[in-house]
Motif scaffolding. Sequence first.
Motif, PDB file in Angstrom:
ATOM      1  N   TRP A  57       0.868  -1.172   0.014  1.00  0.00           N
ATOM      2  CA  TRP A  57      -0.115   0.061  -0.030  1.00  0.00           C
ATOM      3  C   TRP A  57       0.747   1.125  -0.098  1.00  0.00           C
ATOM      4  O   TRP A  57       0.578   2.207  -0.890  1.00  0.00           O
ATOM      5  N   TYR A  58       1.668   1.176   0.956  1.00  0.00           N
ATOM      6  CA  TYR A  58       2.908   2.242   1.266  1.00  0.00           C
ATOM      7  C   TYR A  58       3.380   2.712  -0.248  1.00  0.00           C
ATOM      8  O   TYR A  58       3.585   3.704  -0.629  1.00  0.00           O
ATOM      9  N   LEU A  59       4.119   1.786  -0.913  1.00  0.00           N
ATOM     10  CA  LEU A  59       4.930   1.871  -1.982  1.00  0.00           C
ATOM     11  C   LEU A  59       4.019   2.400  -3.178  1.00  0.00           C
ATOM     12  O   LEU A  59       4.530   3.139  -4.110  1.00  0.00           O
ATOM     13  N   ALA A  60       2.774   1.902  -3.334  1.00  0.00           N
ATOM     14  CA  ALA A  60       2.016   2.283  -4.498  1.00  0.00           C
ATOM     15  C   ALA A  60       1.745   3.732  -4.388  1.00  0.00           C
ATOM     16  O   ALA A  60       1.803   4.356  -5.322  1.00  0.00           O
ATOM     17  N   LEU A  61       1.283   4.358  -3.251  1.00  0.00           N
ATOM     18  CA  LEU A  61       1.139   5.745  -2.974  1.00  0.00           C
ATOM     19  C   LEU A  61       2.352   6.387  -3.193  1.00  0.00           C
ATOM     20  O   LEU A  61       2.417   7.466  -3.744  1.00  0.00           O
ATOM     21  N   PHE A  62       3.529   6.093  -2.611  1.00  0.00           N
ATOM     22  CA  PHE A  62       4.854   6.773  -2.788  1.00  0.00           C
ATOM     23  C   PHE A  62       5.233   6.855  -4.177  1.00  0.00           C
ATOM     24  O   PHE A  62       5.755   7.910  -4.613  1.00  0.00           O
ATOM     25  N   ARG A  63       5.035   5.881  -4.933  1.00  0.00           N
ATOM     26  CA  ARG A  63       5.300   5.778  -6.427  1.00  0.00           C
ATOM     27  C   ARG A  63       4.306   6.735  -7.023  1.00  0.00           C
ATOM     28  O   ARG A  63       4.716   7.718  -8.012  1.00  0.00           O
ATOM     29  N   ALA A  64       3.186   6.880  -6.806  1.00  0.00           N
ATOM     30  CA  ALA A  64       2.121   7.553  -7.507  1.00  0.00           C
ATOM     31  C   ALA A  64       2.526   9.144  -7.181  1.00  0.00           C
ATOM     32  O   ALA A  64       2.322   9.918  -8.142  1.00  0.00           O
ATOM     33  N   VAL A 121       9.727  16.322   8.793  1.00  0.00           N
ATOM     34  CA  VAL A 121       8.620  15.972   7.962  1.00  0.00           C
ATOM     35  C   VAL A 121       9.368  15.203   6.466  1.00  0.00           C
ATOM     36  O   VAL A 121       9.900  15.646   5.723  1.00  0.00           O
ATOM     37  N   ALA A 122       9.196  13.929   6.889  1.00  0.00           N
ATOM     38  CA  ALA A 122      10.196  12.917   5.868  1.00  0.00           C
ATOM     39  C   ALA A 122       9.637  12.953   4.528  1.00  0.00           C
ATOM     40  O   ALA A 122      10.345  12.920   3.380  1.00  0.00           O
ATOM     41  N   PHE A 123       8.307  12.914   4.456  1.00  0.00           N
ATOM     42  CA  PHE A 123       7.471  12.975   3.013  1.00  0.00           C
ATOM     43  C   PHE A 123       6.398  13.674   3.131  1.00  0.00           C
ATOM     44  O   PHE A 123       5.673  13.605   4.078  1.00  0.00           O
ATOM     45  N   PHE A 124       6.095  14.361   2.113  1.00  0.00           N
ATOM     46  CA  PHE A 124       4.963  15.296   1.877  1.00  0.00           C
ATOM     47  C   PHE A 124       4.633  15.624   0.532  1.00  0.00           C
ATOM     48  O   PHE A 124       5.680  16.152  -0.232  1.00  0.00           O
ATOM     49  N   GLY A 125       3.556  15.083   0.094  1.00  0.00           N
ATOM     50  CA  GLY A 125       3.359  15.195  -1.433  1.00  0.00           C
ATOM     51  C   GLY A 125       1.814  14.924  -1.872  1.00  0.00           C
ATOM     52  O   GLY A 125       1.311  14.253  -1.094  1.00  0.00           O
ATOM     53  N   LEU A 126       1.452  15.201  -2.905  1.00  0.00           N
ATOM     54  CA  LEU A 126       0.203  15.007  -3.600  1.00  0.00           C
ATOM     55  C   LEU A 126       0.470  14.160  -4.933  1.00  0.00           C
ATOM     56  O   LEU A 126       1.413  14.528  -5.588  1.00  0.00           O
ATOM     57  N   VAL A 127      -0.621  13.466  -5.311  1.00  0.00           N
ATOM     58  CA  VAL A 127      -0.637  12.994  -6.780  1.00  0.00           C
ATOM     59  C   VAL A 127      -0.529  14.330  -7.763  1.00  0.00           C
ATOM     60  O   VAL A 127      -1.372  15.379  -7.199  1.00  0.00           O
ATOM     61  N   ASP A 128      -0.336  14.125  -8.906  1.00  0.00           N
ATOM     62  CA  ASP A 128      -0.121  15.151  -9.820  1.00  0.00           C
ATOM     63  C   ASP A 128      -1.459  15.938  -9.968  1.00  0.00           C
ATOM     64  O   ASP A 128      -1.776  17.116  -9.828  1.00  0.00           O
TER      65      ASP A 128
END
Length: 207
Positions: A57-64, A121-128
Amino acid sequence: MIPAAPPPLSPGFHAVPAGHLAAIVTALDMHAPRGTPPRPLPEGYVLNQQKSPSNEWYLALFRAIGAPWLWTSRLRLSPPALTAILTSPDVDIYALHEGSADGDPVGLLELDFSTTGQCEVAFFGLVDRCRRRGLGRPMMDFALHHAWSRPGVECVWIHTCSLDDPAALRFYQSCGFKPYARQVEILADPRLAGILPADCAPLHPLL
């Protein structure tokens, strides 16, 4: 006909090895909360903590989220090493969902409290497709409120690099972070290793 040799690098320049990328990394921090209340998320979005999410689950979101910016650090970890992070009591992971808590995850927030007195804040982001929708600021407001609510936290910090969204550095500064360090990272191009598709991040050509 023998092709002409490429011109030499200008004095003071340094060649990056073939198959590698160079990134300028900027670290930013803050040492006190801003004192402003968190902004609410726009209607139709929910931010939920993910307790011990699966690697898949995590890697799918991380990649997206991260593929356009060549995020690779989590993709290079062994499954046991990633599981240790995702199940650590010192790491809080949140997903932004569209529609409801059962909707598609479209954002990632990861806070690391493993260093005493600090929150990264290790990771912070949104899908495009969800960028530029007014989601980033309330997500960061939540992150900062949550970080400063943790007993003993004296510093919150984050880093970004020149491979990331060009607006990221300015955005973090507008949230109250102050740059304090800069360094250059040389990394193997993940597209050549098959970690990410070859058509990712076309602004950074394969060499």
